[in-house]
Design a protein around this motif. Structure first.
Motif, PDB file in Angstrom:
ATOM      1  N   GLU A  37       0.944  -1.274   0.036  1.00  0.00           N
ATOM      2  CA  GLU A  37      -0.017  -0.006   0.312  1.00  0.00           C
ATOM      3  C   GLU A  37       0.905   1.350   0.164  1.00  0.00           C
ATOM      4  N   GLN A  38       1.922   1.220   0.658  1.00  0.00           N
ATOM      5  CA  GLN A  38       2.825   2.383   0.774  1.00  0.00           C
ATOM      6  C   GLN A  38       3.644   2.837  -0.681  1.00  0.00           C
ATOM      7  N   LYS A  40       2.403   1.876  -3.780  1.00  0.00           N
ATOM      8  CA  LYS A  40       1.346   2.430  -4.480  1.00  0.00           C
ATOM      9  C   LYS A  40       0.860   3.841  -4.223  1.00  0.00           C
ATOM     10  N   GLU A  41       0.539   4.094  -3.043  1.00  0.00           N
ATOM     11  CA  GLU A  41       0.378   5.681  -2.652  1.00  0.00           C
ATOM     12  C   GLU A  41       1.429   6.480  -2.938  1.00  0.00           C
ATOM     13  N   SER A  44       1.892   6.546  -6.814  1.00  0.00           N
ATOM     14  CA  SER A  44       0.766   7.538  -7.348  1.00  0.00           C
ATOM     15  C   SER A  44       0.812   8.781  -7.268  1.00  0.00           C
ATOM     16  N   GLU A  45       1.198   9.379  -6.048  1.00  0.00           N
ATOM     17  CA  GLU A  45       1.406  10.635  -5.818  1.00  0.00           C
ATOM     18  C   GLU A  45       2.393  11.314  -6.474  1.00  0.00           C
ATOM     19  N   ASP A  70      -9.083  -0.095  -6.996  1.00  0.00           N
ATOM     20  CA  ASP A  70      -7.981  -0.463  -6.129  1.00  0.00           C
ATOM     21  C   ASP A  70      -7.845  -2.078  -6.151  1.00  0.00           C
ATOM     22  N   ARG A  76      -3.332   5.345  -9.228  1.00  0.00           N
ATOM     23  CA  ARG A  76      -4.404   6.151  -8.622  1.00  0.00           C
ATOM     24  C   ARG A  76      -4.734   7.323  -9.142  1.00  0.00           C
ATOM     25  N   THR A  79      -6.482  12.494  -7.550  1.00  0.00           N
ATOM     26  CA  THR A  79      -5.929  13.682  -7.453  1.00  0.00           C
ATOM     27  C   THR A  79      -5.878  14.498  -8.961  1.00  0.00           C
ATOM     28  N   TYR A 196       3.218   1.870 -12.413  1.00  0.00           N
ATOM     29  CA  TYR A 196       4.167   1.469 -11.378  1.00  0.00           C
ATOM     30  C   TYR A 196       5.505   1.398 -11.996  1.00  0.00           C
TER      31      TYR A 196
END
Length: 285
Positions: A37-38, A40-41, A44-45, A70, A76, A79, A196
């Motif tokens: 999860e870290q 991907k977050e 994505s940012e 997800d 993601r 934003t 990714y």
């Protein structure tokens, strides 16, 4: 004694490509499933930051952006969706219509109208505007001009080759958009994919392509990577000029390491990954 020659027929070549794509999909689905999860977050940012800072985004007036899933472990896009509307640009979202690879690109004026749709929980707008009750504008059926299309995928190579999930929805949509632009005498939209790091194959690997498979103009990663081909060269320059990041997409097979050892036996698939890939010459013959 004469040596017998075996020429691969079109049917045999197609079957080879289909099988290799099948193996690639299995491999990359597993790699995405294992992403934390870290990661991907964070990635994505960074990808969103690169997109928003690019001239491609800043100069576009109409943009189509996928709403990420997800469950499918896609980069993601929340934003990007919010920033597109906040900047006054016209936003369209892709919506799957049926199993025949048909898709709509529906106009969205407010993200609050989006609702998750089974089986993957992808956010989609209703077919009608909430305020007026009129049918939503579909960029595909109305041939509305688009400047930028941002879409997902399963794996990518540095030459813009894209491996989708097998439905053919985005390939058909991209082909239709290009044909519409040609008939209207306007430039086609720039086709951009978000990836990714673990979705990128190394430089000496080519994703097998069939005749209906569309290449991407630009592939953006967390490193700010952009790859371009043919008429899209100017678009990559626009991207890299704005982000001030010189591109290097040197990632291995699902490992994220520079170069990558393509001859290793991968524990996930139990296959020599180089055998899964196909040379460009073999595809285009």
């Amino acid at each position: 004694m004469k040596r017998e020659s075996h020429f691969i027929s079109k049917e045999e070549n197609k079957q080879i490509i289909v099988e290799r794509k099948k193996d690639l999909r299995k491999f990359f689905r597993e790699k995405l499933r294992l992403l934390s999860e870290q990661v991907k977050e964070l990635e994505s940012e960074k990808i969103s930051t690169h997109i928003l800072a690019s001239l491609l985004f800043q100069t576009a007036s109409s943009i189509c952006i996928y709403a990420h899933s997800d469950r499918l472990h896609e980069v993601r896009t929340s934003t990007l969706l919010e920033a597109t509307l906040a900047s006054g640009k016209t936003l369209y979202l892709p919506v799957v219509v049926d199993r025949a690879s048909k898709m709509k690109l529906l106009h969205v004026e407010d993200l609050s109208c989006l609702r998750p749709v089974l089986p993957f929980g992808i956010l989609e707008p209703p077919d009608y505007y909430v305020s007026s009750g009129l049918p939503r504008i579909d960029a595909l059926s109305t041939a509305a001009p688009l400047d930028l299309v941002i879409l997902p995928g399963l794996a990518f190579s540095a030459d813009g080759s894209r491996l989708g999930r097998g439905g053919g929805y985005y390939d058909l949509a991209m082909s239709t958009l290009k044909q519409q632009a040609l008939l209207a005498g306007r430039p086609p939209p720039v086709m951009v994919s978000l990836a990714y790091t673990d979705q990128m194959v190394s430089f000496d690997v080519t994703i097998p392509l069939e005749t209906h498979d569309e290449r991407m103009d630009v592939v953006v990663t967390a490193s700010g990577g952009a790859t371009a081909l043919s008429v899209a060269d100017r678009h990559a320059k626009m991207f890299m000029t704005s982000t001030t990041t010189k591109t290097t997409l040197r990632t291995g097979w699902g490992g994220g390491e520079a170069e990558g050892n393509l001859l290793r036996e991968d524990k996930l698939s139990g296959k020599n990954m180089k055998q899964i890939c196909i040379d460009r010459s073999e595809v285009e013959q």
